[in-house]
Write an enzyme that holds these catalytic residues in place. Structure first.
Site, short mmCIF file in Angstrom:
data_model
loop_
_atom_site.label_atom_id
_atom_site.label_comp_id
_atom_site.label_asym_id
_atom_site.label_seq_id
_atom_site.Cartn_x
_atom_site.Cartn_y
_atom_site.Cartn_z
N CYS A 113 -41.01 -61.92 6.48
CA CYS A 113 -40.10 -62.77 5.68
C CYS A 113 -40.82 -63.94 5.03
O CYS A 113 -40.36 -64.48 4.03
CB CYS A 113 -38.97 -63.28 6.56
SG CYS A 113 -38.04 -61.95 7.32
N HIS A 258 -35.43 -68.32 2.25
CA HIS A 258 -35.41 -66.89 2.57
C HIS A 258 -34.00 -66.51 2.99
O HIS A 258 -33.36 -67.24 3.76
CB HIS A 258 -36.42 -66.60 3.68
CG HIS A 258 -36.19 -65.27 4.32
ND1 HIS A 258 -36.11 -64.12 3.59
CD2 HIS A 258 -35.99 -64.93 5.63
CE1 HIS A 258 -35.88 -63.11 4.43
NE2 HIS A 258 -35.81 -63.58 5.66
N ASN A 288 -30.82 -59.00 3.88
CA ASN A 288 -32.16 -59.56 4.09
C ASN A 288 -33.19 -58.58 3.52
O ASN A 288 -33.38 -57.49 4.05
CB ASN A 288 -32.38 -59.78 5.59
CG ASN A 288 -33.73 -60.41 5.90
OD1 ASN A 288 -34.60 -60.51 5.04
ND2 ASN A 288 -33.91 -60.84 7.14
O1 UT7 Z 1 -35.62 -62.85 8.54
C1 UT7 Z 1 -35.57 -63.09 9.90
C2 UT7 Z 1 -34.91 -61.90 10.44
N1 UT7 Z 1 -33.79 -62.00 11.26
C3 UT7 Z 1 -32.90 -63.00 11.37
O2 UT7 Z 1 -32.96 -64.04 10.80
C4 UT7 Z 1 -31.77 -62.73 12.29
C5 UT7 Z 1 -31.42 -63.90 13.16
N2 UT7 Z 1 -30.32 -63.57 14.06
C6 UT7 Z 1 -29.08 -63.37 13.63
O3 UT7 Z 1 -28.82 -63.44 12.45
C7 UT7 Z 1 -28.00 -63.10 14.66
O4 UT7 Z 1 -28.53 -63.22 15.96
C8 UT7 Z 1 -27.35 -61.70 14.49
C9 UT7 Z 1 -26.51 -61.67 13.22
C10 UT7 Z 1 -28.38 -60.61 14.45
C11 UT7 Z 1 -26.42 -61.41 15.68
O5 UT7 Z 1 -25.47 -62.43 15.82
P1 UT7 Z 1 -25.18 -63.05 17.26
O6 UT7 Z 1 -24.07 -64.00 17.09
O7 UT7 Z 1 -26.47 -63.59 17.80
O8 UT7 Z 1 -24.66 -61.80 18.07
P2 UT7 Z 1 -25.23 -61.16 19.42
O9 UT7 Z 1 -26.54 -60.48 19.18
O10 UT7 Z 1 -25.15 -62.16 20.52
O11 UT7 Z 1 -24.15 -60.08 19.70
C12 UT7 Z 1 -22.78 -60.42 19.95
C13 UT7 Z 1 -22.03 -59.13 20.18
C14 UT7 Z 1 -22.70 -58.22 21.19
O12 UT7 Z 1 -21.68 -57.57 21.91
P3 UT7 Z 1 -21.30 -58.10 23.40
O13 UT7 Z 1 -22.54 -57.97 24.21
O14 UT7 Z 1 -20.86 -59.53 23.20
O15 UT7 Z 1 -20.19 -57.18 23.80
C15 UT7 Z 1 -23.40 -57.18 20.32
O16 UT7 Z 1 -23.55 -55.94 20.97
O17 UT7 Z 1 -21.95 -58.38 18.95
C16 UT7 Z 1 -22.42 -57.05 19.18
N3 UT7 Z 1 -23.03 -56.59 17.95
C17 UT7 Z 1 -22.31 -56.04 16.95
N4 UT7 Z 1 -21.02 -55.79 16.83
C18 UT7 Z 1 -20.60 -55.23 15.68
C19 UT7 Z 1 -24.34 -56.63 17.57
N5 UT7 Z 1 -24.47 -56.10 16.33
C20 UT7 Z 1 -23.25 -55.74 15.93
C21 UT7 Z 1 -22.74 -55.17 14.76
N6 UT7 Z 1 -21.42 -54.92 14.68
N7 UT7 Z 1 -23.54 -54.85 13.73
#
Ligand code: UT7
Length: 331
Positions: A113, A258, A288
């Site tokens: 990134c 970014h 992204n």
């Molecule tokens: O360029 C750099 C690259 N990456 C980034 O910048 C990403 C940085 N991180 C993020 O943007 C966030 O952490 C995410 C958008 C990836 C995830 O958001 P979050 O609020 O941190 O969610 P989480 O990983 O804690 O997941 C919350 C829940 C989980 O379920 P449980 O365990 O609470 O039941 C996940 O399994 O959401 C679930 N989950 C989804 N649900 C529906 C994870 N991905 C998905 C999805 N759809 N696509």
């Protein structure tokens, strides 16, 4: 010593638009979850016959046309990607061939990134030193073919998109404008927090049925950790850029961050203390696109008339590595 200016920009995304509802038909996710957590509504995915290089070629040709230049007038190509068409050689030489030029150097930058700002820093140094005059800097990615489009991969599959952005850089003798500074950072202690393990020559054999079955060829991310560090280090890199140039947040005409997650962009805006009109976001449309996200956003911001001569542009990025970076530009 002359400074480096942006001569022209271009971008290209595949025609195929994939909505959040399309993704919900492939995996257990929803439009509501994706929009709420990331701000992304659509992304573009390549179709058969398209590759990172074909996208990069279109973006480069658009930038060249805007600059009124022919590919033969380029002195150097810098190609930033973390999704190369092949293991080797890098995409730079394939793009050079597609543009019908020979002999000029083609450098590949693998900084995910942050790739575009890393590439910008190298191009800026070359131009300022007089080594090359006209540099084509490209950020181009094809993520869609690498994503795990099942529920197992939903935390990354919904975030990434395909696309390419290109800029032509060259020297200007007007020291009142051009690139003012670039700052690059890395912290390899976090390398495995967002990575693709295989194929890789740390494995013997470097690709195997076993690695594939384990999903080692997919991007794996500790999303919360990436989010946490990005929200702190991107604003920090902006503060460094401002301080290095005796500027304040109020001096920024436009921050082009970014585009990883709209929530991260909002936190950067809040942390730096910027108004809505000082920050550019188009992640809603493209997701992204890693190294391509800044040049695509910059191109669209320019098309919308968001920058005029003399304005202050600041770029910032954060991603896998971890690597992060910023640049300040007097437009
Ligand atoms: O360029 C750099 C690259 N990456 C980034 O910048 C990403 C940085 N991180 C993020 O943007 C966030 O952490 C995410 C958008 C990836 C995830 O958001 P979050 O609020 O941190 O969610 P989480 O990983 O804690 O997941 C919350 C829940 C989980 O379920 P449980 O365990 O609470 O039941 C996940 O399994 O959401 C679930 N989950 C989804 N649900 C529906 C994870 N991905 C998905 C999805 N759809 N696509």
């Amino acid at each position: 010593m002359s400074r480096t200016e942006f001569i022209a920009t271009g971008f290209h995304v595949p025609e195929r638009v994939v909505t959040n509802d399309d993704l919900a038909r492939m995996m257990d996710t929803s439009d509501e979850w994706i929009v709420q957590r990331s701000g992304i509504k659509t992304r573009h995915w390549v179709s058969e016959g398209e590759t990172g290089v074909t996208l990069a070629r279109q973006a480069a040709l658009q930038a060249l046309a805007k600059a009124g230049m022919k590919p033969g007038e380029l002195d150097c190509i810098v190609y930033c990607t973390c999704t190369p068409d092949h293991f080797e050689p890098g995409n730079g030489v394939f793009l050079q061939r597609e543009l019908g030029v020979r002999d000029i150097p083609a450098l590949d930058v693998r900084n995910q990134c942050s790739g575009f700002i890393y590439g910008l820093s190298v191009a800026d140094a070359w131009i300022k030193s007089g080594q090359y005059r006209r540099v084509l800097l490209v950020g181009a990615e094809v993520h869609s073919r690498g994503l795990d489009k099942t529920t197992r991969g939903r935390d990354t599959a919904v975030l990434f998109g395909d696309g390419a952005g290109a800029v032509i850089l060259g020297p200007t003798d007007e020291d009142s404008r051009g690139i003012l500074s670039t700052h690059l950072y890395a912290d390899g202690r976090h390398a495995e927090k967002l990575w693709v393990d295989a194929p890789g020559l740390a494995h013997d054999p470097y690709i195997s049925e076993e690695l594939l079955a384990q999903g080692k060829h997919r991007a794996v991310m500790e999303g919360k950790e990436v989010f946490k560090y990005a929200s702190v280090l991107m604003p920090q890199s902006v503060a460094t850029a401002l301080k290095a140039n005796g500027l304040t947040p109020a001096d920024i005409t436009l921050l082009v961050p970014h585009q990883a997650n709209l929530r991260i962009i909002e936190m950067v805006q809040k942390s730096v203390g910027l108004r809505d009109d000082q920050v550019y976001a188009n992640i809603e449309k493209y997701g992204n696109t890693t190294a391509a996200s800044i040049p695509i956003a910059l191109h669209e911001a320019l098309c919308e008339g968001r920058l005029k001569r003399g304005d202050v542009l600041v770029l910032t990025a954060f991603g896998s590595g971890f690597t992060w970076a910023s640049a300040a530009v007097r437009w």
